[in-house]
Design a protein around this motif. Structure first.
Motif, mmCIF file in Angstrom:
data_model
loop_
_atom_site.group_PDB
_atom_site.id
_atom_site.type_symbol
_atom_site.label_atom_id
_atom_site.label_comp_id
_atom_site.label_asym_id
_atom_site.label_seq_id
_atom_site.Cartn_x
_atom_site.Cartn_y
_atom_site.Cartn_z
ATOM 1 N N ARG A 149 -56.298 53.634 -0.215
ATOM 2 C CA ARG A 149 -55.163 54.516 -0.476
ATOM 3 C C ARG A 149 -55.562 55.988 -0.452
ATOM 4 O O ARG A 149 -54.819 56.850 -0.916
ATOM 5 C CB ARG A 149 -54.535 54.122 -1.820
ATOM 6 N N ASP A 150 -56.728 56.257 0.122
ATOM 7 C CA ASP A 150 -57.234 57.628 0.311
ATOM 8 C C ASP A 150 -57.439 58.374 -0.997
ATOM 9 O O ASP A 150 -57.395 59.616 -1.033
ATOM 10 C CB ASP A 150 -56.306 58.431 1.230
ATOM 11 N N VAL A 151 -57.677 57.653 -2.076
ATOM 12 C CA VAL A 151 -57.983 58.295 -3.354
ATOM 13 C C VAL A 151 -59.437 58.772 -3.326
ATOM 14 O O VAL A 151 -60.333 58.016 -2.965
ATOM 15 C CB VAL A 151 -57.762 57.312 -4.517
ATOM 16 N N ASP A 152 -59.643 60.036 -3.682
ATOM 17 C CA ASP A 152 -61.009 60.559 -3.736
ATOM 18 C C ASP A 152 -61.351 61.161 -5.102
ATOM 19 O O ASP A 152 -62.445 61.671 -5.305
ATOM 20 C CB ASP A 152 -61.251 61.591 -2.634
ATOM 21 N N GLU A 153 -60.415 61.083 -6.040
ATOM 22 C CA GLU A 153 -60.590 61.705 -7.348
ATOM 23 C C GLU A 153 -59.968 60.795 -8.401
ATOM 24 O O GLU A 153 -58.863 60.273 -8.197
ATOM 25 C CB GLU A 153 -59.923 63.075 -7.359
ATOM 26 N N VAL A 154 -60.667 60.608 -9.525
ATOM 27 C CA VAL A 154 -60.146 59.754 -10.585
ATOM 28 C C VAL A 154 -60.215 60.471 -11.926
ATOM 29 O O VAL A 154 -61.122 61.262 -12.186
ATOM 30 C CB VAL A 154 -60.895 58.408 -10.665
ATOM 31 N N TYR A 155 -59.221 60.184 -12.755
ATOM 32 C CA TYR A 155 -59.156 60.663 -14.130
ATOM 33 C C TYR A 155 -59.095 59.430 -15.028
ATOM 34 O O TYR A 155 -58.294 58.527 -14.786
ATOM 35 C CB TYR A 155 -57.913 61.514 -14.358
ATOM 36 N N LEU A 156 -59.943 59.402 -16.047
ATOM 37 C CA LEU A 156 -60.016 58.235 -16.914
ATOM 38 C C LEU A 156 -59.634 58.588 -18.338
ATOM 39 O O LEU A 156 -59.956 59.675 -18.842
ATOM 40 C CB LEU A 156 -61.427 57.641 -16.902
ATOM 41 N N CYS A 157 -58.978 57.627 -19.000
ATOM 42 C CA CYS A 157 -58.665 57.746 -20.420
ATOM 43 C C CYS A 157 -58.646 56.342 -21.000
ATOM 44 O O CYS A 157 -58.699 55.353 -20.275
ATOM 45 C CB CYS A 157 -57.317 58.443 -20.625
ATOM 46 N N GLY A 158 -58.610 56.251 -22.331
ATOM 47 C CA GLY A 158 -58.502 54.946 -22.963
ATOM 48 C C GLY A 158 -59.642 54.622 -23.903
ATOM 49 O O GLY A 158 -60.226 55.500 -24.545
ATOM 50 N N VAL A 181 -62.989 62.785 -17.117
ATOM 51 C CA VAL A 181 -62.606 62.033 -18.307
ATOM 52 C C VAL A 181 -61.712 62.903 -19.168
ATOM 53 O O VAL A 181 -62.054 64.057 -19.472
ATOM 54 C CB VAL A 181 -63.843 61.561 -19.098
ATOM 55 N N LEU A 182 -60.546 62.379 -19.518
ATOM 56 C CA LEU A 182 -59.619 63.073 -20.409
ATOM 57 C C LEU A 182 -60.078 62.797 -21.850
ATOM 58 O O LEU A 182 -59.631 61.850 -22.486
ATOM 59 C CB LEU A 182 -58.194 62.586 -20.164
ATOM 60 N N TRP A 183 -61.007 63.623 -22.311
ATOM 61 C CA TRP A 183 -61.746 63.364 -23.547
ATOM 62 C C TRP A 183 -60.823 63.099 -24.728
ATOM 63 O O TRP A 183 -61.039 62.168 -25.512
ATOM 64 C CB TRP A 183 -62.676 64.543 -23.836
ATOM 65 N N GLU A 184 -59.795 63.906 -24.882
ATOM 66 C CA GLU A 184 -58.917 63.770 -26.046
ATOM 67 C C GLU A 184 -58.000 62.559 -25.944
ATOM 68 O O GLU A 184 -57.372 62.185 -26.947
ATOM 69 C CB GLU A 184 -58.093 65.048 -26.248
ATOM 70 N N LEU A 185 -57.910 61.955 -24.775
ATOM 71 C CA LEU A 185 -57.130 60.725 -24.618
ATOM 72 C C LEU A 185 -58.051 59.501 -24.567
ATOM 73 O O LEU A 185 -57.728 58.491 -23.946
ATOM 74 C CB LEU A 185 -56.246 60.801 -23.379
ATOM 75 N N CYS A 186 -59.199 59.629 -25.222
ATOM 76 C CA CYS A 186 -60.137 58.523 -25.419
ATOM 77 C C CYS A 186 -60.555 58.522 -26.883
ATOM 78 O O CYS A 186 -60.444 59.529 -27.574
ATOM 79 C CB CYS A 186 -61.396 58.691 -24.561
ATOM 80 N N ALA A 209 -61.874 66.848 -18.817
ATOM 81 C CA ALA A 209 -60.618 67.513 -18.494
ATOM 82 C C ALA A 209 -59.673 67.403 -19.688
ATOM 83 O O ALA A 209 -59.762 66.492 -20.515
ATOM 84 C CB ALA A 209 -59.985 66.881 -17.258
ATOM 85 N N ASP A 210 -58.736 68.342 -19.741
ATOM 86 C CA ASP A 210 -57.711 68.394 -20.765
ATOM 87 C C ASP A 210 -56.405 67.934 -20.138
ATOM 88 O O ASP A 210 -55.954 68.496 -19.133
ATOM 89 C CB ASP A 210 -57.579 69.819 -21.295
ATOM 90 N N ALA A 211 -55.776 66.906 -20.710
ATOM 91 C CA ALA A 211 -54.540 66.381 -20.135
ATOM 92 C C ALA A 211 -53.460 67.458 -20.040
ATOM 93 O O ALA A 211 -52.628 67.418 -19.127
ATOM 94 C CB ALA A 211 -54.046 65.210 -20.973
ATOM 95 N N ALA A 212 -53.480 68.432 -20.958
ATOM 96 C CA ALA A 212 -52.454 69.474 -20.935
ATOM 97 C C ALA A 212 -52.502 70.312 -19.672
ATOM 98 O O ALA A 212 -51.483 70.812 -19.198
ATOM 99 C CB ALA A 212 -52.590 70.367 -22.168
ATOM 100 N N THR A 213 -53.695 70.449 -19.082
ATOM 101 C CA THR A 213 -53.813 71.277 -17.863
ATOM 102 C C THR A 213 -53.219 70.591 -16.642
ATOM 103 O O THR A 213 -52.991 71.239 -15.623
ATOM 104 C CB THR A 213 -55.284 71.606 -17.582
ATOM 105 N N LEU A 214 -52.973 69.308 -16.714
ATOM 106 C CA LEU A 214 -52.460 68.576 -15.568
ATOM 107 C C LEU A 214 -50.987 68.828 -15.313
ATOM 108 O O LEU A 214 -50.468 68.481 -14.262
ATOM 109 C CB LEU A 214 -52.716 67.075 -15.734
ATOM 110 N N SER A 215 -50.322 69.439 -16.270
ATOM 111 C CA SER A 215 -48.903 69.725 -16.113
ATOM 112 C C SER A 215 -48.624 71.182 -15.809
ATOM 113 O O SER A 215 -47.484 71.622 -15.817
ATOM 114 C CB SER A 215 -48.142 69.315 -17.373
ATOM 115 N N THR A 216 -49.702 71.956 -15.529
ATOM 116 C CA THR A 216 -49.524 73.374 -15.235
ATOM 117 C C THR A 216 -49.976 73.688 -13.830
ATOM 118 O O THR A 216 -50.626 72.881 -13.183
ATOM 119 C CB THR A 216 -50.326 74.230 -16.228
#
Length: 216
Positions: A149-158, A181-186, A209-216
């Motif tokens: 699916r041509d994904v070359d970047e991943v963000y992980l949480c959990g 890694v979305l540190w605060e979402l782990c 990464a900070d999840a809040a930055t993904l919406s800006t």
């Protein structure tokens, strides 16, 4: 500031299951605190693809302490010439504790990777099982699925930050994905795991990464 382009990125939600929540069979420290944030992130539908993983053990799994006479949870043994932590019995297939957490809207998830279903082998990473009797770490198929699916970047949480999230991030980086890694979402099994986890991620080129930055 323009929004970050996540069209070729995948969000991977690791093992957000009731057995890892406070009061569960293998509770992670403050595991329930990340549920609202992950739910909000999935509802925002920012990512090109979303994958969830699910611990899915048969009864009597080799990683369970009660599968080894005289052993207690959190002891370590040698299994297939590798260290193996013995865990409390958890995420047994088809039990409520193994379900994906009901507090999250999972409708945006494209694929669910069930791991740990081989009774002989533990499986922390979303990408590969732990070492098994053949001395190898068989793939789960996730890497190929993402590349198709041509994904070359991943963000992980959990959960847990110091075990399954860490192993998944390390494998993603080693397989050539730009890994965040979305540190605060782990959350970790215990806070004592956080310092070595940060050090391991920094060593392996994994970005926090900070999840809040993904919406800006």
């Amino acid at each position: 500031m323009s929004a970050i382009d996540l069209s070729r990125a995948a969000l991977i939600v690791i093992d957000l299951q009731p057995d890892f929540m406070p009061g569960g069979a293998l509770a992670c420290h403050e595991g329930d605190a990340i549920v609202p944030g992950i739910d909000a992130l999935l509802r925002a539908r920012r990512f090109g693809h979303v994958v969830a993983t699910q611990d899915w053990h048969p009864a009597g799994h080799v990683s369970f302490a009660n599968s080894h006479a005289g052993r207690a949870p959190f002891e370590s043994i040698t299994l297939y010439e590798q260290p193996q932590t013995l865990w409390p019995e958890h995420c047994v297939q088809h039990t409520p504790g193994a379900a994906l957490h009901a507090g999250v809207d999972w409708s945006s998830v494209d694929a669910v990777i069930r791991k740990g279903s081989d009774p002989r082998v533990d499986s922390y990473s979303a990408f590969r099982e732990n070492h098994g009797p053949a001395g190898t770490r068989p793939p789960t198929g996730l890497a190929g699925w993402l590349r198709e699916r041509d994904v070359d970047e991943v963000y992980l949480c959990g959960l847990a930050r110091d075990v399954c999230v860490l192993w998944s991030a390390q494998d993603a980086a080693r397989l050539g994905f730009r890994t965040h890694v979305l540190w605060e979402l782990c959350r970790p099994v215990t806070p004592a795991g956080d310092a070595p986890t940060r050090a391991a991620m920094q060593r392996d080129g994994i970005m926090l990464a900070d999840a809040a930055t993904l919406s800006t």
